[in-house]
Every structure is written in structure tokens, then in C-alpha cells.
Design a protein around this motif. Structure first.
Motif, short mmCIF file in Angstrom:
data_model
loop_
_atom_site.label_atom_id
_atom_site.label_comp_id
_atom_site.label_asym_id
_atom_site.label_seq_id
_atom_site.Cartn_x
_atom_site.Cartn_y
_atom_site.Cartn_z
N TRP A 281 3.79 3.77 -0.26
CA TRP A 281 2.43 4.18 -0.21
C TRP A 281 1.51 2.94 0.62
O TRP A 281 0.74 3.36 1.57
CB TRP A 281 1.23 4.22 -1.46
CG TRP A 281 0.00 4.83 -1.34
CD1 TRP A 281 -1.05 4.08 -1.56
CD2 TRP A 281 -0.30 6.03 -0.64
NE1 TRP A 281 -2.24 5.00 -1.13
CE2 TRP A 281 -1.87 5.93 -0.54
CE3 TRP A 281 0.12 7.08 -0.04
CZ2 TRP A 281 -2.64 7.04 0.08
CZ3 TRP A 281 -0.42 8.16 0.68
CH2 TRP A 281 -1.82 8.31 0.62
N GLY A 282 1.78 1.79 0.21
CA GLY A 282 1.15 0.68 0.67
C GLY A 282 1.29 0.16 2.13
O GLY A 282 0.52 -0.28 2.90
N SER A 283 2.64 1.02 2.60
CA SER A 283 2.94 0.48 4.05
C SER A 283 2.95 1.71 4.93
O SER A 283 3.27 1.68 6.09
CB SER A 283 4.49 -0.16 4.15
OG SER A 283 4.29 -1.33 3.38
N GLU B 237 -8.21 -2.32 7.06
CA GLU B 237 -7.14 -2.09 6.12
C GLU B 237 -8.03 -1.29 4.96
O GLU B 237 -9.04 -1.26 4.88
CB GLU B 237 -6.79 -3.41 5.57
CG GLU B 237 -6.19 -4.31 6.72
CD GLU B 237 -5.73 -5.84 5.95
OE1 GLU B 237 -6.55 -6.30 4.93
OE2 GLU B 237 -4.95 -6.33 6.62
N ALA C 289 -1.14 6.86 -6.24
CA ALA C 289 -1.92 6.81 -4.94
C ALA C 289 -3.31 7.66 -5.46
O ALA C 289 -4.17 7.11 -5.07
CB ALA C 289 -1.22 7.66 -4.00
N LEU D 87 -0.20 0.55 -4.19
CA LEU D 87 -0.40 -0.41 -3.09
C LEU D 87 0.53 -1.35 -2.63
O LEU D 87 0.75 -1.53 -1.43
CB LEU D 87 -1.82 -0.96 -3.03
CG LEU D 87 -3.10 0.07 -3.17
CD1 LEU D 87 -4.21 -0.83 -3.48
CD2 LEU D 87 -3.41 0.55 -1.92
N ALA D 88 1.29 -1.77 -3.86
CA ALA D 88 2.32 -2.75 -3.46
C ALA D 88 3.55 -2.21 -2.79
O ALA D 88 4.41 -3.10 -2.40
CB ALA D 88 2.52 -3.80 -4.86
N ARG D 89 3.73 -0.91 -3.19
CA ARG D 89 4.90 -0.33 -2.85
C ARG D 89 4.94 0.38 -1.53
O ARG D 89 3.88 0.76 -1.09
CB ARG D 89 5.34 0.86 -3.82
CG ARG D 89 6.29 0.72 -4.86
CD ARG D 89 6.40 1.97 -5.64
NE ARG D 89 5.68 3.07 -5.29
CZ ARG D 89 4.96 3.61 -5.91
NH1 ARG D 89 4.66 3.15 -7.17
NH2 ARG D 89 4.27 4.88 -5.68
N ASP D 90 6.11 0.06 -0.48
CA ASP D 90 6.18 0.46 0.54
C ASP D 90 5.66 2.03 1.00
O ASP D 90 5.15 2.61 1.65
CB ASP D 90 7.41 0.25 1.14
CG ASP D 90 7.53 -1.20 1.77
OD1 ASP D 90 6.48 -1.90 1.50
OD2 ASP D 90 8.72 -1.52 1.83
N CYS E 173 -5.94 3.84 0.50
CA CYS E 173 -6.47 3.21 -0.75
C CYS E 173 -5.61 4.03 -1.97
O CYS E 173 -5.10 5.13 -1.60
CB CYS E 173 -8.09 3.35 -1.22
SG CYS E 173 -9.02 2.61 -0.12
N ARG F 106 -2.50 -0.07 -8.60
CA ARG F 106 -2.11 -1.39 -7.91
C ARG F 106 -0.59 -1.48 -7.36
O ARG F 106 -0.32 -1.77 -6.60
CB ARG F 106 -2.23 -2.39 -8.92
CG ARG F 106 -3.99 -2.72 -9.08
CD ARG F 106 -3.90 -3.94 -10.10
NE ARG F 106 -3.80 -5.04 -9.35
CZ ARG F 106 -3.76 -6.33 -9.97
NH1 ARG F 106 -3.41 -6.59 -11.14
NH2 ARG F 106 -3.70 -7.28 -9.03
N GLY G 138 -8.45 -1.23 -1.00
CA GLY G 138 -7.82 -1.53 -2.29
C GLY G 138 -7.69 -0.24 -3.42
O GLY G 138 -7.44 0.76 -2.94
#
Ligand SMILES: NC(=O)C1=CN([C@@H]2O[C@H](COP(=O)(O)OP(=O)(O)OC[C@H]3O[C@@H](n4cnc5c(N)ncnc54)[C@H](O)[C@@H]3O)[C@@H](O)[C@H]2O)C=CC1
Ligand SMILES: C[N+](C)(C)CCCC(=O)O
Ligand code: NA
Length: 504
Positions: free
Chosen positions: A66-68, A150, A210, A61-64, A180, A58, A153
Motif C-alpha cells: 500500500w505505502g509504495s 505525498e 488501507a 502505510l509502511a508496507r510496500d 492515505c 500505520r 498519512g
């Protein structure tokens, strides 16, 4: 006998980009299926470790970092992983062979397929950037809309032992391509190469969390993943019984699942084939490759009566050339079954077939020259009827059962006489007939004049009790994407459904 010049690394769980001892410090021995000796151990995760890994996923995913990421950025990681796999190919192939007993040749094949899958999903990750946002033209002045694709998750990937790293890759590569964060739970019977994938991810600098890799037992490490409220999806390949448990547990949270659950696939051989040997070889390969431990194995031979005796004679001649040995030996074509449990299960299927009145045409036993290890001779069973267990149930061993037919209708009926629906094969030179079978076969995969060749670009999966959903190809990527629609009101005019208080 070949001495494996490869060291089995001692690893921990791969969580949040680093190696971590399981909270309960449990470990599981690795037993060589070729020698029955303990050759190492793997860490055994429990619910506590699942919680830690899910939190790490989680956070990723919230961190740039990996999540961005863009698809193009993720493609770089996937290509770096593919390159490392190829760099370590011969070592990884040996580890795979030592762990699950598959022949070194087949293990090396798997590593090529693993690298190719990462490459393929790297391409799809790049292509995703231009498809991330798709406008939908409604031909209206007052609304503008688009659809976003997208990452879904946090996803849980639960995989089997028959193609340990390849089956993991079929899920890991598209999950990462989609963006994901994943938690992989490989089979406790063969986890070595999946742990090495962790080391490779660390080396290529994949952002922490990741991909997390939790080895351990199904009920202890797999089940908590399925019932974890922060795991958004489960992708599973394995047995029907475990598939049912997973679907049941996931249903409590309305969590989506894809299930690939094996089969009892037919290979139908017509008397119009030009080259008997060609059909014989595909029949053997379709059932005895990987010692028959293949979900798509064509383990029911449905043979036209007019060529039955000649075909079986040729099969018996070809079978004599199958070298059964330690899987690391050169030219080995049949290694051991993965574990003592699976070995006993295969032998029980054979003795039950005998008890039910079938004939063991060849094989059926441990090969005399193999004193240790879970070896079973390639086995052909005839005088089979459709109520016998050997006709109905997946053996997951080198066991082919045979029935004959006279007419095409009869062949179709026999082919579809199964609760499973993964694959089917037809050998005939009549193209129109093959097309009739394409329509008639109730399976997700159809082979003409071959059995088993599998390409990354094509969807892989079944129907009926073989499960649902597709791995591989663009369908494999869709598994890990969330589809989101965005509707924008672009008019300056009021909606005018209610009467406005400002207007009298
Ligand atoms: N479709 C396929 O490719 C495969 C089919 N099989 C079939 O399954 C039979 C039994 O083999 P197994 O190794 O016992 O298969 P399995 O289905 O139990 O194992 C597959 C994976 O599921 C995990 N698992 C087991 N119980 C679980 C649970 N309650 N919750 C979550 N995860 C769980 C296992 O640890 C493993 O990672 C074989 O004889 C064969 O017929 C086995 C392997 C692959
Ligand atoms: C197609 N093949 C043989 C490479 C892999 C089959 C996958 C499976 O057994 O689930
Ligand atoms: Na093993």
C-alpha cells in the motif's frame, strides 16, 4: 406495502482487511425508521478498537503493497470497488433505504453517485503520478528544487447518516486515491452500507489496513480517533455542535481538520421567472428531497412579494402530489425521518415556530395514513420574522419557511441573514442579476435556476458556521496530500558565509 426482499448482513468491525469483533463485544440495534422495529445490529467500537485500527493503518502505510503503490495501482482498486458497488446496486440501495428511511429511488441515485465518485478519484489517482514530483525552476545555477505531493498519512473520516455511503465515499475515495490509510467512522444511525463497503474492499483485495471501518457511537468511537496521536487528519461532516468538539479536540494536537457542518440555505425567487412551475418544483426538491435531511437544503424561501400568493398557491397544489409512504414503495417521494430523536427534534421546531407566532401554511404533523414510523408531512411556514428560531436554525426535516421581499437589496440581506454559509439558490431569468447574487451570496455553493444538483468534479463545502475545507473535485484530493519541498545545492563552490579555516 412493499416487503423488502433483502437480508441485513451481520458484520463485525472491518480492521486490517478482516472482520473483527469489537474488544468490548458491544453492539447497537438498527431501528427501522419506517416501522420503528429492530431489524438488525451493528458492532460498537471503543477506544481499544480505535488503537488496533490505527496500528493497522500505520502498518499499511509502511508496507510496500500500500505505502509504495503508484496512483495507477490505487486506481485499479478504486475502479474495482466502483464495479462492485454497481453490481450490488439494487441490494445496497435497499439496505440504505431500510437503514436511514430515504426513498428507494434516492438511495439508488446515491449508489450511482458512489460508484461515479470512486471512478472519478481513480482518474485523479492516475493523474497524480505525473504530478507527484513537480520541479520548480528558480532560474539559479546553484539550486535545484522540486515539490512532492505525498499521502498525508493516517486519516480519520467521520460521517453522517443522511447520505450514509455517499458521504463516506466523498472522503474514502480521495483518501485512498491519495495513498492515505483511512479509518472510517460512519454514523451509528446508519452504518449498514458502510460495513458492506468493507466487504467490497475485502473482495477486491484492497491491501489490509488501507481502509478500516469502525462503527459505533460518536463519543466512544469517534472521539478517540480525533484525539489519537497517530491520526494525522480528521475530515468530518455532521452537526455544528459535534464539529466544534472535534475542532477543539484536534487543536490540542494541532491536527488539521476539514468540517462540513450543514446550513440554513436560502432560495431567492424573483418575479421575472417565465415558468412558475419550474421554480416551484426546484423549491420543493430543494427542501423536501431526502425528507429535508440535507446539509445544503434550501430551507428558507425568499420570495418576491409581487408573486408571493400565486407562488404559494402553486406550491400547495404541487405538495399534494408528494407521495408519503414506506420508502421502499414505488413512487414514494417522502420517507420517514432517520430516528425517533431526529423526529422529535423536527416536530419541536414546528411547534416552537407556532409558539413564536408563525403560521403553519401546510403540514406540520404526522401524516394521518402512516400509523408507525417517523414521518412528518411536508411543511410550509409563513409569517416568519428573522428573530424566530425557524428562520435561524437548521431543522434537518421537510420544513420550508418563507419570507417575502420587494427589492434586490432586501433579498440579498435576507439571504445572508444566517450564521451559516453552505449554499444558496436564485431563480431569475436576469443573468446579470444572477451574477450580482453570485458575488453577494456568502456561501461556498451557488445554484442558478435549480437547487441541489451536485457534481463530483466541483468543490463542495461552505464558509461561516458551515465549516471550511472542500470535498469533491481536485480540492477533495488535496485534503489528503502532504506538500513537501526539496531544495538541493548543486554548486561546487563553497557557500562562503563563514570564513574557512583552511584559507588564511
Ligand atoms: N452537515 C450534515 O450533512 C449533517 C448535519 N446534521 C445535523 O446534526 C444534527 C444532529 O445529528 P447527529 O446525527 O447527532 O450529528 P453528529 O454531528 O453528532 O454526527 C455526525 C457524526 O459524528 C459522530 N460524532 C458524534 N459525536 C462525536 C464526538 N464527540 N467525536 C467524534 N465524533 C462524533 C457521530 O457518531 C457521527 O458519525 C441534525 O439534526 C442536523 O441538524 C446531521 C447529519 C448530517
Ligand atoms: C448534494 N446531495 C444532496 C447529493 C448531497 C448533500 C450532502 C449533504 O447533505 O451533506
Ligand atoms: Na438506521
Amino acid at each position: 406495502m412493499a416487503i423488502p426482499n433483502v437480508r441485513i448482513p451481520s458484520r463485525q468491525l472491518y480492521i486490517d482487511g478482516e472482520w473483527r469483533e469489537p474488544v468490548k463485544k458491544n453492539r447497537i440495534p438498527i431501528i427501522s425508521p419506517a416501522t420503528e422495529e429492530i431489524i438488525g445490529e451493528i458492532p460498537a467500537a471503543t477506544e481499544e478498537d480505535v488503537d488496533i485500527a490505527v496500528e493497522a493503518a500505520r502498518r499499511a502505510l509502511a508496507r510496500d503493497d500500500w505505502g509504495s503503490t503508484t496512483g495507477a495501482q490505487r486506481a485499479k482498486y478504486l475502479r474495482a470497488i466502483a464495479a462492485k458497488i454497481l453490481e450490488r446496486k439494487s441490494e445496497l440501495a435497499k439496505l440504505e433505504s431500510l437503514d436511514c428511511g430515504k426513498t428507494l429511488f434516492e438511495a439508488a441515485w446515491d449508489m450511482d453517485d458512489v460508484a461515479a465518485s470512486f471512478e472519478y478519484y481513480a482518474d485523479l489517482a492516475e493523474a497524480l503520478d505525473s504530478k507527484r514530483k513537480t520541479p520548480v525552476d528558480l532560474h539559479l545555477d546553484s539550486f535545484k528544487t522540486y515539490v512532492l505531493r505525498e499521502p498525508l498519512g493516517v486519516v480519520g473520516l467521520i460521517t453522517p447518516w443522511n447520505y450514509p455511503l455517499l458521504m463516506a465515499t466523498w472522503k474514502v475515495a480521495p483518501a485512498l486515491a491519495a495513498g492515505c490509510a483511512a479509518i472510517l467512522k460512519p454514523s451509528e444511525l446508519a452504518s449498514i452500507t458502510c460495513l458492506e463497503l468493507g466487504e467490497i474492499c475485502r473482495e477486491v483485495g484492497l491491501p489490509p489496513g488501507a481502509l478500516n471501518i469502525l462503527t459505533g457511537l460518536g463519543p466512544e468511537a469517534g472521539a478517540p480517533l480525533v484525539s489519537h496521536p497517530h491520526v494525522d487528519k480528521i475530515a468530518f461532516t455532521g452537526s455544528g455542535a459535534t464539529g466544534v468538539k472535534i475542532m477543539t479536540a484536534a487543536a490540542q494536537l494541532v491536527k488539521p481538520v476539514t468540517l462540513e457542518l450543514g446550513g440554513k440555505s436560502p432560495i431567492v425567487v424573483f418575479d421575472d421567472i417565465d415558468n412558475l412551475d419550474l421554480a416551484v418544483e426546484w423549491t420543493l426538491f430543494g427542501c423536501f428531497a431526502n425528507a429535508g435531511q440535507v446539509c445544503s437544503a434550501t430551507s428558507r424561501l425568499i420570495l418576491q412579494e409581487s408573486i408571493a400568493s400565486e407562488f404559494l398557491e402553486r406550491l400547495l397544489l404541487w405538495i399534494k402530489n408528494i407521495k408519503i409512504s414506506d420508502p421502499l414503495e414505488e413512487d414514494c417521494k417522502l420517507g420517514p425521518i432517520v430516528s425517533s430523536g431526529q423526529y422529535e427534534k423536527v416536530l419541536k421546531f414546528i411547534s416552537k415556530a407556532k409558539d413564536e407566532g408563525a403560521t403553519i401554511l401546510c403540514g406540520g404533523e404526522r401524516p394521518q395514513h402512516m400509523k408507525k414510523g417517523y414521518y412528518v408531512q411536508p411543511t410550509i411556514i409563513t409569517d416568519v420574522n428573522t428573530s424566530m428560531e425557524i428562520w435561524k436554525e437548521e431543522v434537518f426535516g421537510p420544513v420550508l419557511c418563507v419570507k417575502t421581499f420587494k427589492t434586490e437589496e432586501e433579498a440579498i440581506e435576507l439571504a445572508n441573514d444566517t450564521k451559516y454559509g453552505l449554499a444558496s439558490a436564485i431563480m431569475s431569468k436576469d443573468v446579470e442579476r444572477c451574477e450580482r447574487f453570485t458575488k453577494a451570496f456568502q456561501t461556498g455553493i451557488i445554484w442558478f435556476n435549480c437547487s441541489q444538483p451536485t457534481f463530483t468534479q466541483l468543490p463542495w463545502g461552505g464558509r461561516k458556521r458551515s465549516g471550511f475545507g472542500r470535498d469533491l473535485g481536485e480540492w477533495g484530493l488535496e485534503n489528503y496530500l502532504n506538500i513537501k519541498q526539496v531544495t538541493q545545492y548543486t554548486s561546487v563552490e563553497p557557500w562562503a558565509f563563514y570564513k574557512s579555516p583552511s584559507k588564511v
